[in-house]
Design an enzyme around this catalytic site. Structure first.
Site, PDB file in Angstrom:
ATOM      1  N   ASP A 202       3.426 120.575  85.228  1.00  0.00           N
ATOM      2  CA  ASP A 202       4.188 120.194  86.419  1.00  0.00           C
ATOM      3  C   ASP A 202       3.840 121.185  87.536  1.00  0.00           C
ATOM      4  O   ASP A 202       3.455 122.324  87.274  1.00  0.00           O
ATOM      5  CB  ASP A 202       5.694 120.240  86.097  1.00  0.00           C
TER       6      ASP A 202
ATOM      7  N   HIS B  68      13.287 122.734  83.908  1.00  0.00           N
ATOM      8  CA  HIS B  68      14.035 123.808  84.589  1.00  0.00           C
ATOM      9  C   HIS B  68      15.340 124.163  83.876  1.00  0.00           C
ATOM     10  O   HIS B  68      15.976 125.154  84.233  1.00  0.00           O
ATOM     11  CB  HIS B  68      14.362 123.417  86.030  1.00  0.00           C
TER      12      HIS B  68
HETATM   13  C1  OKP Z   1      11.790 119.422  89.536  1.00  0.00           C
HETATM   14  B1  OKP Z   1      10.501 119.295  88.761  1.00  0.00           B
HETATM   15  C2  OKP Z   1      13.635 122.307  97.882  1.00  0.00           C
HETATM   16  C3  OKP Z   1      14.613 122.410  96.746  1.00  0.00           C
HETATM   17  C4  OKP Z   1      13.895 122.273  95.463  1.00  0.00           C
HETATM   18  C5  OKP Z   1      14.197 121.142  93.379  1.00  0.00           C
HETATM   19  C6  OKP Z   1      12.841 120.785  92.929  1.00  0.00           C
HETATM   20  C7  OKP Z   1      12.901 120.453  91.470  1.00  0.00           C
HETATM   21  C8  OKP Z   1      11.608 119.955  90.932  1.00  0.00           C
HETATM   22  N1  OKP Z   1      14.302 122.411  99.124  1.00  0.00           N
HETATM   23  N2  OKP Z   1      14.344 121.135  94.799  1.00  0.00           N
HETATM   24  O1  OKP Z   1       9.873 120.489  88.413  1.00  0.00           O
HETATM   25  O2  OKP Z   1       9.548 118.385  89.313  1.00  0.00           O
HETATM   26 ZN    ZN Z   2       8.018 119.724  89.487  1.00  0.00          ZN
END
Ligand code: OKP
Ligand code: ZN
Length: 335
Positions: A190, A154
């Site tokens: 992912d 991300h």
């Molecule tokens: C990281 B990876 C939900 C908020 C989202 C972030 C998720 C990040 C995932 N309330 N939180 O791609 O596994």
């Molecule tokens: Zn993820």
């Protein structure tokens, strides 16, 4: 398969994150890495490739911000972890970045990625693990695994978000280019769209980005990963997004994977960087796909059948009790 890791990656341990309107214990916890380590057995220590490969992907302003952010936050009299809370949505003028608060907003896109005392060190070594796995592949290994944590997909050139600070997959891909690989494919499996990786290579024709992920109409990160995002300029057509509906199981997943692999095969890459997230697991607490532990071996075997030297980078996966078995299944299937 050779696997790389550094214990300093455990140093990133924020206390809380903002999740669906409440502060909850930070989900991307060090125990994730410990669970994978326990399942894999001995892994190799990452070697230090220095900061130059990071600078090839991230802006110098962003790296300076990230390295100092927690100390700057504390120097401003704050307690706890540093997190953005005001974002520059309109950009009518150059951003005033004097305050750490302003920098946190300018260099991030969400409020679930706090910066703790050990964040820089952990993210740095996560990237070094990816570079070490790349080194093994450049040295002749068919595949190598980087136990990256924190994850990276991300994070963009000058922003953090989604538990990600340095984009290890992008850093490995760019280092592959620097080492003479001419055509690099990145496959992101992912559950979430790898918006940072996509952004970094969006205008590049030599790096193909292909992603299978939850439809961003329905799930995080919402503003990237739609099927009509296909790259721009020299990168026109070198981005392929394959959003899938909630509830996708192996039967729904494999046809999309085959489309992804067909596109990659047509691109004829000399290196594959694989962003592997185990949050496509049926028991994942924040995700909505339905893959089972044994399915990861099937998915990995299909990807390996491309026959392209592969750097496998760990991304997400939050069902900690199953995480070791899921990662082990994937790596065993890869062969
Ligand atoms: C990281 B990876 C939900 C908020 C989202 C972030 C998720 C990040 C995932 N309330 N939180 O791609 O596994
Ligand atoms: Zn993820």
């Amino acid at each position: 398969m050779r696997a790389f890791w550094d214990a300093r990656q455990l140093a990133h341990a924020p206390a809380l994150e903002l999740h669906n309107g409440a502060f909850v214990p930070f989900g991307e916890a060090p125990v994730r890495a410990e669970a994978i380590l326990a399942a894999l057995g001995p892994v190799e220590a990452a070697a230090d490739h220095g900061e130059a490969p990071l600078r090839a992907v991230h802006s110098s302003g962003y790296l300076a911000f990230l390295r100092a952010a927690h100390a700057d936050w504390r120097a401003a009299g704050r307690e706890g972890d540093a997190s953005g809370y005001a974002w520059p949505v309109t950009r009518r003028r150059p951003l005033a970045l004097d305050r750490i608060d302003a920098r946190l907003g300018a260099y991030s896109f969400d409020a679930s990625s706090p910066i703790a005392a050990g964040t820089w060190e952990a993210a740095y070594w996560s990237a070094q693990s990816a570079l070490s796995a790349l080194g093994a592949v450049l040295g002749g290994a068919r595949a190598a695994f980087a136990l990256c944590r924190p994850p990276g997909h991300h994070a963009g050139r000058d922003y953090l978000g989604g538990y990600c600070y340095l984009n290890s997959a992008a850093i490995a891909a760019e280092a592959g280019v620097a080492a003479g690989r001419r055509r690099i494919a990145i496959l992101d499996v992912d559950y979430h769209h790898g918006n940072g990786t996509q952004d970094i290579f969006y205008a590049r024709g030599d790096v193909l980005f292909v992603s299978l992920h939850a439809d961003p109409v329905l799930d995080y990160p919402f503003f990237w990963g739609h099927a009509d995002e296909r790259g721009e300029g020299e990168g026109e057509g070198a981005t392929l997004n394959l959003p899938l509906p909630r509830g996708a199981d192996l039967k729904a997943y494999l046809p999309a994977l085959d489309i992804a692999l067909g596109r990659i095969a047509a691109f004829a890459p000399d290196l594959l960087v694989l962003s592997y997230g185990a949050d496509t697991f049926a028991g994942d607490p924040i995700s909505y796909f339905r893959l089972e532990t044994a399915d990861y071996a099937i998915v990995a075997r299909r990807i390996a059948s491309l026959g392209v030297p592969s750097v496998i980078v760990m991304e997400g996966g939050y069902a900690v009790d199953a995480l070791g078995a899921n990662a082990a299944s994937f790596l065993e299937g890869f062969g």
